[in-house]
Structure formats: C-alpha cells, structure tokens
Write an enzyme that holds these catalytic residues in place. Structure first.
Site, mmCIF file in Angstrom:
data_model
loop_
_atom_site.group_PDB
_atom_site.id
_atom_site.type_symbol
_atom_site.label_atom_id
_atom_site.label_comp_id
_atom_site.label_asym_id
_atom_site.label_seq_id
_atom_site.Cartn_x
_atom_site.Cartn_y
_atom_site.Cartn_z
ATOM 1 C CE LYS A 186 -2.732 2.136 3.240
ATOM 2 N NZ LYS A 186 -1.509 1.534 3.206
ATOM 3 C CB SER A 210 0.230 3.152 0.375
ATOM 4 O OG SER A 210 0.123 2.031 1.179
ATOM 5 C CB SER A 251 2.332 0.997 3.035
ATOM 6 O OG SER A 251 2.561 1.101 1.700
HETATM 7 N N1 GLN Z 1 5.831 0.917 -2.248
HETATM 8 C C1 GLN Z 1 5.456 -0.517 -2.054
HETATM 9 C C2 GLN Z 1 4.480 -0.582 -3.371
HETATM 10 O O1 GLN Z 1 4.302 0.362 -4.038
HETATM 11 C C3 GLN Z 1 4.693 -0.840 -0.553
HETATM 12 C C4 GLN Z 1 3.475 -0.331 -0.835
HETATM 13 C C5 GLN Z 1 2.758 -0.984 0.681
HETATM 14 O O2 GLN Z 1 3.336 -1.433 1.625
HETATM 15 N N2 GLN Z 1 1.428 -1.054 0.677
HETATM 16 O O3 GLN Z 1 4.097 -1.757 -3.474
#
Ligand code: GLN
Length: 473
Positions: free
Chosen positions: A65, A140, A164
């Site tokens: 990532k 994400s 994410s």
């Molecule tokens: N969807 C969640 C957010 O927008 C989780 C994102 C994540 O785990 N980085 O914060």
C-alpha cells in the site's frame, strides 16, 4: 499457496514469475498500482535466480500500500501533496519482508491518506473492482486487495484504521487481517489515526495470512505502542486445529436495518458451516454499537488533523509555485495538495479539538470508546470469537456514494468498532451476491490471531468461495 509458490520459484525462475505479473499489470484495467518498481524488482529476481537466498519469503513478490514507506520507491499516500516523495528509509514491515527475501514489486492505490471506503478519493483516480469494473474495490487499501484478487500479485500489505484491510478484502473476495493493536510495528506507516491503525496482510487464503503475519509481526522499539516480543505467536503452527472447541458469538446489533439480506444469509450460512465442523454458537450483545461510527469518526478526524499538519510542502513532496509570505505559501500548497475528503477531515478534526469543543466532542468520544472496548471484553469473556458480516452490502458502483460522505461512513459500521477496541479481526470470502463477493468477519481476543486464523482455515478447508477468481483483468 505462498509456501508452494516459494518452492515453485526456487525450482523455476523468480524473474519469469515476476515478469508474468508485470505483463498482467500492463494489460490490466484495474488501476491497482500507483508505482511499479519494475527494474529494481526484476533485477532482484534475476539475482535471486543466480544465487537463491533463504528466507520465508524467498523470491516471492509482494505489493505494498502506498501509505507504507519504502526506501527509494516513491510513496505518496495517493495524495498530490506527497508527489515525488521518496522515503530515505524502510518501514519496519518492509525491513522484515526484505530480511525474509521478499521482492517489493510496487505500491498500490488507496484512498488519499487512507481516508475512505472505496479508493475513490485517490489523486490517481479510482481502482476498479476485478469482479465488476464499474464497481469500487472497497477501501482504503483498494489497490492491495484488487491486485491480489486479479492475480496481479500473490499477496500484499494494506493498513486498517477503521476497516481498510477488511473492507476491500470483502469487496474483492480475498482474505484481509487486521492484527491486534501493537502486534505489527507502525514504524514507517504514514499516520492517519495512530491510535486505531495497524498494517495487515491481504492474501487469497487464511494460511497465507498466517504466513505473512509470521513475517511482519513482532516487537519494534521504534514504535512506542509496539507490543512485547512475547505477544507474537507462531501463526502457521496449529493452523489445522479445527473449530471443535470453539464457542462463537453472533452480535445481535450486527444484523437488521441497512444490511443486505443476501449478506445476512451468507453470514448465517457460514455460522452453520462452522457449527457443522463442531463449533457451537450463541447470540451476544455489543450494546454501544450505535455510537461506534460517531466515536470513530471524531477520533479519526481529530488525529488526522494533527497528523496531516506536517505536510506543508517544505519538508516532504514538491513545492509548487513561488515562495510568498509564510501563510500564503502554506495555504497555497495545502489547498492544491489535499483533495476534498482530506480537507473535510482536517476541518472537522480541528473543530473537534478546538477550545470549547474539545470536551464536547473529542473527550466524549474517548469516553465512549472505553464503553465500546468494554462491550468487546464482556462478549469475548463468554465466547471465543465473534462472527458478523464485514460490510453490510457488496461492492457499490463507482460514483454511487462519493458525493454523500455520510453514506460512505455508514458502510464502516461493522469494521470501526474493532479498531476502537484494538482487537484482531479477519475478513474471509463467504459467498456471492449477484456475482459480487461477500466477506465474513471473525473478531477475536487481543493477540489471539492464531485462533482467528485457525477458524478461518477450517472454514476455507470446506468451502469453495476463496477459490473462485474473477474473469475480468
Ligand atoms: N473508511 C474508514 C475511514 O474512512 C476507514 C479507513 C481506514 O481504515 N484507513 O476512515
């Protein structure tokens, strides 16, 4: 699979295998990668073929990532503000992978600074879901899940602040593990919300998840929240122990309104499968679930508003335009560098932390976080693990939710409580709805990843869902 792949590469050629992956990526419509480190990676593979190295990951390529620092490889968090930033050091997990002989093939697309559930907030454009190119891969870590699902990489790393790793794993039909807070070092992970996030493996099988966790978990003094060395298990050992001795809790609050009936059915079917394998189950309650989204988003945005203050274009990334007075330069750089979601969260987080509101929002959220944590402690005193859907519905269409941030935030209802509590959870494929993968989430006690992986392995040994691969790409 990874263990067999290592043998195949050793018997065959690392360079040939890697070239095939790059060919696949070149033809792909997914936009899963932000950067490919092609020349370096192929060079390493060639070198490996000449004199094979030892190590758990010997010769195995991995996709990372873009929020995880990789020495010498551009790391942007899919944000314009970090364009051109090349870290001078490796994250702890990258050091561990390299020490075991892994080959870093490139960086994967993500929501900008990991803020999102769909990979649509990336400055590089959205990644597409390999099961349906019109749909999001989840987020994400969307690129990391899409590339594994589509066979563009055998495994990858993502990070999970509020889902994410698990969300994209669920939407793309692969396995995603969020380790217990502190099990994997965050050193070199570009911070979004420090108190919530962990780096985790994305793979095709539970066994591969254990394999990667064995490599990346462990104490690191450079992360002050890193757990002691003794917290680390041997995740491949005991993987085939079955589920006969396990009592599974099914949380009442994780069913009902807003959950797709096909998803609910897949979860109950999975509980039956585990029951058929000898496990028992009972209903449990996590009574503060309805406060989890508000609590999570206040804490995550507060932390991000402070973390993102360091991006001023002076120390990292490019500095566009001429220098003016400090205020003008600073705001020009940040206005041009951050996308709308990052800006929204910086504003809301700054507001929640400001004098007069701190007690009403941030402090309150910390108090509710404790209640949510206690929900899990109480439930996991009675049962060994919890089972639920990972996401309330399968992958949605690109563009369908992005203009309504609240509806996107709501999708995280089953994943964010886990981060607030700091406990481990895994998402595994458990069925399909109209051709789109559904994920089953198993949640465990702190540092009991072995037990989660054992249950996931038992489930995969008798179900075919993880063996299906998408036709596109
Ligand atoms: N969807 C969640 C957010 O927008 C989780 C994102 C994540 O785990 N980085 O914060």
């Amino acid at each position: 699979m990874l263990a067999q792949l290592r043998e195949q590469i050793l018997a065959g050629s690392a360079e040939e295998y890697l070239s095939r992956l790059f060919d696949r990526i070149d033809r792909s419509k997914l936009n899963a990668f932000t950067t490919l480190d092609r020349e370096n990676a192929l060079g390493q593979a060639r070198e490996f073929d000449r004199s094979p190295r030892k190590g758990l990951m010997a010769g195995i390529p991995i996709a990372i990532k873009d929020g995880i620092s990789t020495m010498g490889i551009e790391t942007t968090c899919s944000s314009r503000i970090l364009k051109g930033y090349i870290p001078p050091y490796d994250a702890h997990v990258i050091e561990r992978l390299k020490a075991e002989g892994a080959i870093i093939m490139g960086k994967t697309n993500m929501d900008e600074f990991a803020m999102g559930t769909s990979t649509e907030t990336s400055a590089f454009g959205p990644t597409r879901n390999p099961w349906d190119l019109q749909r999001v891969p989840g987020g994400s870590s969307g690129g990391s899940a899409a590339c594994v699902a589509a066979g563009e990489a055998p495994c990858s790393l993502g990070s999970d602040t509020g889902g994410s790793v698990r969300c994209p794993a669920s939407f793309c039909g692969v396995v995603g593990l969020k380790p217990t807070y502190g099990l994997v070092s965050r050193y070199g992970l570009i911070a979004y919300a420090n108190s919530l996030e962990q780096i985790g493996p994305i793979t095709r099988t539970a066994e591969d998840s254990a394999f990667l966790l064995d490599v990346i978990a462990g104490h690191d003094p450079r992360d002050s929240t890193s757990a002691p060395a003794a917290a680390k298990g041997r995740y491949l050992d005991g993987l085939d122990g079955g589920v006969k001795d396990l009592l599974i809790g099914v949380p009442d609050e994780y069913f009902g309104e807003g959950v797709d009936p096909m998803v609910e059915k897949a979860v109950w079917d999975s509980v039956s499968v585990l029951e058929g394998l000898g496990a028992t189950w009972q209903r449990v309650s996590l009574p503060h679930t309805r406060y989890a989204l508000a609590t999570y988003y206040i804490i995550a945005m507060s932390e991000c508003s402070s973390n993102l203050a360091r991006f001023d274009g002076l120390r990292y990334g490019r500095r566009p335009g001429d220098d003016k007075d400090w205020h003008t330069t600073f705001s020009e750089i940040r206005s041009a560098g951050f996308g709308p979601e990052a800006k929204r969260r910086i504003l809301l987080g700054t507001y929640a932390l400001s004098a007069g509101y701190y007690g009403r929002y941030y402090l309150k959220a910390l108090q509710v976080r404790t209640l949510i944590k206690q929900d899990f402690e109480r439930a996991l005193e009675k049962v060994d693990l919890l089972a639920s859907a990972t996401m309330p519905f399968p992958a949605f269409r690109i563009g369908e939710r992005i203009s309504d941030p609240l509806s996107l935030y709501m999708a995280d209802i089953f994943t964010v409580p886990v981060n607030l509590a700091g406990v481990p959870a895994i998402s595994i494929p458990c069925g399909f709805a109209d051709g789109l993968p559904i994920g089953l989430q198993l949640i465990g006690r702190p540092f009991q990843e072995s037990l989660l992986l054992r249950a996931a392995q038992a489930y995969q040994a008798t179900t075919p869902h993880h063996l299906r691969t998408p036709e596109v790409a």
